[in-house]
Design a protein around this motif. Structure first.
Motif, PDB file in Angstrom:
ATOM      1  N   UNK A 390       0.852  -1.259  -0.005  1.00 12.03           N
ATOM      2  CA  UNK A 390      -0.113  -0.056   0.076  1.00 12.03           C
ATOM      3  C   UNK A 390       0.959   1.291  -0.033  1.00 12.03           C
ATOM      4  N   UNK A 391       2.199   1.002   0.003  1.00 12.36           N
ATOM      5  CA  UNK A 391       3.271   2.141  -0.281  1.00 12.36           C
ATOM      6  C   UNK A 391       2.889   3.098   1.138  1.00 12.36           C
ATOM      7  N   UNK A 392       2.550   2.673   2.140  1.00 14.03           N
ATOM      8  CA  UNK A 392       2.215   3.602   3.246  1.00 14.03           C
ATOM      9  C   UNK A 392       3.813   3.966   3.856  1.00 14.03           C
ATOM     10  N   UNK A 396       2.362   6.398   8.531  1.00 15.36           N
ATOM     11  CA  UNK A 396       0.861   5.922   8.091  1.00 15.36           C
ATOM     12  C   UNK A 396       0.695   4.423   8.777  1.00 15.36           C
ATOM     13  N   UNK A 399      -0.460   4.350  12.351  1.00 11.89           N
ATOM     14  CA  UNK A 399      -1.841   5.104  12.253  1.00 11.89           C
ATOM     15  C   UNK A 399      -2.880   3.985  12.093  1.00 11.89           C
ATOM     16  N   UNK A 400      -2.564   3.172  10.846  1.00 13.33           N
ATOM     17  CA  UNK A 400      -3.341   1.917  10.526  1.00 13.33           C
ATOM     18  C   UNK A 400      -3.364   0.738  11.479  1.00 13.33           C
ATOM     19  N   UNK A 401      -2.110   0.413  11.968  1.00 11.68           N
ATOM     20  CA  UNK A 401      -2.187  -0.561  12.939  1.00 11.68           C
ATOM     21  C   UNK A 401      -2.944  -0.176  14.093  1.00 11.68           C
ATOM     22  N   UNK A 403      -5.206   1.900  14.627  1.00  5.79           N
ATOM     23  CA  UNK A 403      -6.862   2.131  14.611  1.00  5.79           C
ATOM     24  C   UNK A 403      -7.243   0.685  13.863  1.00  5.79           C
ATOM     25  N   UNK A 404      -6.773  -0.133  13.465  1.00  6.58           N
ATOM     26  CA  UNK A 404      -7.422  -1.225  12.764  1.00  6.58           C
ATOM     27  C   UNK A 404      -6.910  -2.613  13.228  1.00  6.58           C
ATOM     28  N   UNK A 424      -8.751  -5.525   8.749  1.00  5.43           N
ATOM     29  CA  UNK A 424     -10.123  -5.591   7.806  1.00  5.43           C
ATOM     30  C   UNK A 424      -9.879  -5.072   6.611  1.00  5.43           C
ATOM     31  N   UNK A 427     -11.478  -1.326   5.481  1.00  2.30           N
ATOM     32  CA  UNK A 427     -10.530  -0.367   5.916  1.00  2.30           C
ATOM     33  C   UNK A 427      -9.449   0.278   4.996  1.00  2.30           C
ATOM     34  N   UNK A 430      -9.877   1.932   0.553  1.00  2.00           N
ATOM     35  CA  UNK A 430      -9.522   3.261   0.054  1.00  2.00           C
ATOM     36  C   UNK A 430      -7.944   3.967   0.029  1.00  2.00           C
ATOM     37  N   UNK A 431      -7.368   3.151   0.503  1.00  2.00           N
ATOM     38  CA  UNK A 431      -5.657   3.432   0.459  1.00  2.00           C
ATOM     39  C   UNK A 431      -5.170   3.441  -1.149  1.00  2.00           C
ATOM     40  N   UNK A 432      -4.319   3.874  -1.435  1.00  2.00           N
ATOM     41  CA  UNK A 432      -3.779   3.672  -2.861  1.00  2.00           C
ATOM     42  C   UNK A 432      -3.148   2.470  -3.057  1.00  2.00           C
TER      43      UNK A 432
ATOM     44  N   UNK D 254      -1.168   9.245   1.317  1.00  2.00           N
ATOM     45  CA  UNK D 254      -1.946   7.816   0.993  1.00  2.00           C
ATOM     46  C   UNK D 254      -3.281   7.849   2.069  1.00  2.00           C
ATOM     47  N   UNK D 258      -8.868   7.607   4.261  1.00  2.00           N
ATOM     48  CA  UNK D 258      -8.816   6.430   5.621  1.00  2.00           C
ATOM     49  C   UNK D 258     -10.009   6.955   6.454  1.00  2.00           C
ATOM     50  N   UNK D 322     -12.018   5.147  19.582  1.00  2.00           N
ATOM     51  CA  UNK D 322     -11.800   3.952  19.002  1.00  2.00           C
ATOM     52  C   UNK D 322     -10.264   3.475  19.215  1.00  2.00           C
ATOM     53  N   UNK D 324      -7.435   0.185  18.152  1.00  2.00           N
ATOM     54  CA  UNK D 324      -7.180  -1.276  17.648  1.00  2.00           C
ATOM     55  C   UNK D 324      -6.720  -2.206  18.864  1.00  2.00           C
TER      56      UNK D 324
END
Lengths: 437, 437, 437, 437
Positions: A390-392, A396, A399-401, A403-404, A424, A427, A430-432, D254, D258, D322, D324
């Motif tokens: 996802x090229x994060x 980033x 932030x993703x881990x 929250x998800x 999931x 979630x 919508x990432x590139x 990116x 989100x 929220x 994770x």
């Protein structure tokens, strides 16, 4: 001494390729190191008589003069490799001198041969192989002759015996300890690739399973060890194949109405480890997969494993009718199984350890000597996935881990503990550049 | 499924014994389980035509009628074994029916043969074997043909190559990864015994060693990982054999005067694991010893290892000129070595994991996936030692460990972490029944 | 939410200083954050009307105009602080605006005062304080009024009660749980400093100690938990003060001759934690020291602890007549003690966690929730010591630890596990710039 | 010395009870131990002038003569207690002599008083309290005066500030570090009871949250530590209260799309710890709950915590929009919250650590220094739940956990790591005696 991890060791067995008019492409280099074949990836880009690319990750520059290849590759530790070879019939043959940047006085010269790795095209007519196993193996070995050769895209329909070696008729066929069906040789799979194993179908094919009532050491406080000190018995479960329910065959007074829905899974899916290492037994696990005992290795899901030897050598077995997280009894509901998998080679990308995908989640596994280390390892595996796919950026990724993340325990019964970090897919939608794998 | 630990699996290869007039003694029972030999200890006491004793720990009662042996053994889980056999030429041949107490409907019948284990008498004339190795192995395997057969009490004088496979002349003889000298077959060693390996002599036989400047993951906080991220180089050390000092060959400005006294040790000493398991690679360790990397495996000390296959199959290698606790660089000062060991079989006692003895201390090792688990395991190993050897009660064991324990880290570089619990022998000198082992 | 570690929080209580003609020096800044004083170090260099230096580690530039101070400090995350203040009677008073680089829209403005920290000169006439404790505290609190104020270089001669609260006459003076003597306020000690506690004398002052025969959970495998399930008793030991030996008062049959030399130690030595945190109980440990239960906190050795509040607030107690590594019974041989320590402030250097020094070794401790994490932490603590004190590069640090490390377990009985990395001082003697601290 | 866990220490503050004609019932005994009140449960059964029951779990026999009570209680270690007291106005006053079985020569005599604990009847008219907090506390202390007294069955409707101390208007009210609303005194709650906290409502009450992009040490391999070494920034998230979505306020390229659904939770719910221990800070957790940071502490669920002091003293705070699993950034999406909880006392049953219940699952938490220990602890907590509540045998417990366990990571950001073992309630529905708690 600690054994160094050699990621690119494997056996050369590429098919002969027709004379290459242009050397550009991915090569598979085989060197002989005191009797053990040690292998490297080589990427060449030919422009006229100039060569660029990399040798085992080290940037190279060189020339092609008539049928003579020369190149010089440098690493970022002050070391380098010098190659001199001739090309004939698509086969590169010569010597490489390896110089260690911290010990330049002791260069090492090795003979080598190299062939170009063919690019796998979409498998126009994938084959469905009906395979009836007659032998079952108790090591995830690169030294065992494959029982069948398939192509990327093909499907294997076969059966597995239970962890104790008994088949669908209850006949014991082999000593227990997770005997495996396979190994299957996958054409076109080379070290540096990833093997995707899609589980098309997992079907129970007998009406009982074997388990026990113990609790493994990783689950025991001292107090619980004392309370369960007399637990030690085998437990047979009845599998109601119609209703999809498991019930104890001889429940005591409290468990007479206890019934759990089955969720058939494979305890083991593995590729062979590299050729310089000792083959692991089928109770072990690692970056190659193996006895992961993860209860989401189920019908409909895909598991991604690194390829470490040519052909990957796929093994699977150890079917469970169902299993709680971690396989805390040491045995799940062990049973035989009907299995159908479709196998795909993803060229030029290597997963660092087992990854999975379901319709709803991506999942990265960590397998280490403790749950604490497995947690770190699963996080690392997922972080790299998010960076690659996802090229994060590292920020980033956090932030993703943060929250998800959904972290669950996959395995506590074996030498390695396992943790899985799930995210999931909606979630991430919508990432590139979302891409499967 | 978790792989069950089968402690008494091994290959039958006892010499034929003359007709036994009395069956009393220790027998070695071989059964065939789907192609893999699985073995059990059997202790018989014959009084007239009556037989008592135990089969694999289960109490038995039976009869000898003419040349027919029958016995019935019971376990403490409600299960039993029924044996029927004939005796001829010292060989017992017949069938055993195994009944699991929690699943009596599914008995298992196996053919078996058994021979009596000879009692080792004091070795009147121990032999000193000068052995020059020509091959070196990279697995602690029970499947490798022994390079030499010796008797209990004999001495082996030989050499080892370094962890990278280089010998005393600096010539690389084999692919690296702790290639071992051996295996040595020790006559009279059977599963259930302990092998004592006395290290008579460990002598450096070349003037350099190879190490590196990395820190293994078990030693790294995130902060230290960042600070040492560019550490990655090989480091050659000069070994001054006269003065017994190691110095970096190319020290930077701060290390020009840094010199450490050598203390030659063996990183690996192992017996083969049981015949049903996959042989571990020589980077691994466990109850069988192996790549323990403990810096007290030095001249003058004795190491005790369990015997799991007939002949024990002794391996050793991976010499270190010296090593800090834990081998935190991943490599110690790796070098070749001249080795002399005297080997003894202690019959009928099996250590649960590696134990050592020096002139001053007894030492019990724990090898597990984390330091926390290794600590528990070392404590358990020592507690059992004190209960068996010194007849202490659990309460007394706690009092002795609480007041006398010295815990040190033996290994952090490999898959298993190692901890050692040491106790001074003078503190134990006044306990009843002190005995070596 | 995780509680952020605020390293520089402390209470302002500097003595008034005479009008400073030059602002160069180390300042102690006190800000008020919603009722809790939060503090920062400030280093100023004045040249004419120009100011340089750093504010809490952030480089600053500013000016002094008449009695007005202004500076702007920047961090490496894109944030900054703007200070505006007036100087009067050596006291700086004004406001600081804090801007977070990742959230510049929400600056925070705080009032502050600051005083210059006096440089401690060699204590010309150190005082020996004879102190008879009348109260004993059960928290390492910054909120408790000091029982005595001393200067750097002074000596305290006093006594401690045992862990159960009983004094040298066996009279219980306070509820058990490691009640402490202290706290002692050390003039001139400020956050950012280190407190060196030299243990001049530790003398047993009664003839018995209390222990037990349990084994704490960190030492128990499931098997050992079952074997020791009835261990639970208190054990009284006789202390033979003449011969320096401890023996069980009522030994069972096997322990009648068991005797262990005493080696008096302090289980607890602590400085108070910072003012924003909840004071730890006296069973806890951490970077501030506390209930470390390390059996080398003995006469002749020095322990270095970070100063987190003005005056440091030194506590000690929990004397042990002797203790095996780790205090595996939960209690060592708990007894009262006569104690003499000399205390020194090392200004401007802050140890990251407990460090010790004996005549032969330097020692760095790690205290974390598991032995695995404590091992990492001890390694990090020592690596930083070698970098700071001996100016070693990360590569050299790895070489020294790899060849000289001695890792031992200090503590397994409490919430934190402890590991200590020891290095022989003679091996470091030829490195450049060896300096004690 | 390790600090012993004293489970029954608490402050006596029972209301005076009218003269008891019969002594049968549950009593609350307060003894004075060197200034600290130490308390015990006492259960009496009076039949005529005979008394039976137990004192702190030790079986007792005694007599009531006129207004004089005498009893003798024995433990299973050979020790006993002798009580002599008089009864007047429902208050029992006298002395207890404690004799330790392993040290009978040193009995201990203490004064005591005792009152009978009233049985809580169904709360006929529960009250809904609207409470506006004006102070917020940073310790889970038994020493803080309650802000409100409620009865079992009552509901509290209030608000919490965020972890940094900011309220619904973004105004910072107190120094950060999880400042709590409370403590609430619950009438009728005594040590030995359980407090059930039903979360009726958790509503976001502002449109932003504060987080960061770091990864805590428990999530970092060395490799990931290096990759994320520049992560360190605060991150503000926008909370779309209408759509229930959180989005980064300033996403990089990116993350522009989100968005994560909010799932409001409380990071902290706690009862006060016992009176002899140091109060934990609000960043800490344990058997009392505290900063558990478990993302299923959400609206609709119930949390069960042990009562350790009279009135329980309930605290809560640290709302997350929220989070994770594990709160891997150290901060979740920290925000203020509107909270409504209903509180119930379950008399005479004490949970060993935090337990939860949702509409679908029961959940048992383990909080320890490592994930490995937290896993053991969660398993132990659940095993005891199944034994107590469903009357399962140890063997049945293993069978249920083995087939139904769902293990997830609750917390990695704080000193304690957390694991939760969840079991679906429908699987337990057919076991005998299912009961809530």
């Amino acid at each position: 001494m600690r054994i160094l991890r050699l990621w690119f060791l494997f056996v050369l067995c590429l098919p002969a390729v027709a004379q290459t008019s242009n050397l550009s492409g991915r090569w598979f280099v085989s060197t002989d190191l005191y009797g053990t074949p040690i292998y490297y990836p080589l990427n060449l880009v030919q422009q006229g008589d100039k060569l660029t690319g990399d040798f085992g990750g080290d940037k190279l520059q060189g020339t092609l003069t008539s049928n003579t290849v020369q190149f010089h590759a440098v690493d970022d530790q002050g070391g380098w490799e010098d190659c001199k070879a001739t090309i004939a019939n698509g086969l590169l043959t010569g010597t490489i001198v390896f110089v260690d940047g911290s010990d330049k006085e002791h260069p090492q010269t090795r003979q080598f041969t190299a062939k170009m790795v063919p690019v796998i095209s979409a498998n126009k007519s994938p084959v469905r192989h009906d395979f009836t196993p007659s032998v079952f193996y108790r090591r995830f070995s690169h030294e065992i002759k494959p029982v069948l050769t398939i192509h990327s895209g093909d499907t294997i329909h076969t059966t597995t015996v239970d962890a104790g070696g008994a088949d669908e008729k209850g006949v014991t066929r082999v000593l227990g300890g997770n005997p495996e069906t396979g190994p299957f040789y996958v054409e076109g799979a080379y070290p540096g690739d990833t093997l995707a194993v899609h589980i098309d179908r997992l079907k129970l094919n007998r009406d009982y399973a074997i388990s026990d009532d113990g609790i493994v050491p990783r689950g025991l406080t001292g107090g619980l060890a004392i309370k369960t000190k007399d637990n030690n018995a085998n437990v047979r479960w009845h599998l109601d194949l119609q209703r999809g329910l498991a019930t104890p065959e001889k429940p005591g007074e409290h468990m007479a109405s206890y019934a759990v829905p089955v969720k058939p899974m494979l305890g083991c899916v593995a590729t062979a480890v590299n050729s310089a290492a000792a083959p692991p037994g089928t109770g072990d696990s690692g970056r190659f997969g193996g006895n992961m005992d993860f209860n989401e290795v189920v019908e409909g899901n895909t598991i991604y494993l690194p390829v470490s030897v040519p052909g990957a050598l796929l093994y699977f077995g150890d079917g469970h009718a169902l299993q709680g997280d971690g396989e805390i009894n040491g045995n799940a509901l062990e049973t035989s199984m009907e299995v159908e998998v479709t196998v795909e080679v993803i060229q030029g990308k290597r997963v660092p350890g087992p990854r999975l995908e379901s319709s709803s989640h991506i999942m990265a596994m960590g397998l280490e000597g403790s749950l604490d280390d497995a947690f770190k390892s699963a996080t690392d595996n997922m972080a790299n996935w998010l960076m690659e796919q996802y090229k994060l950026t590292p920020s980033e990724v956090a932030m993703v881990i943060g929250t998800a993340s959904e972290y669950k325990v996959s395995e506590v019964a074996d030498r390695n503990a396992g943790m899985v970090l799930k995210i999931r897919k909606d979630l991430l939608a919508h990432l590139p550049k979302p891409a499967s794998k």
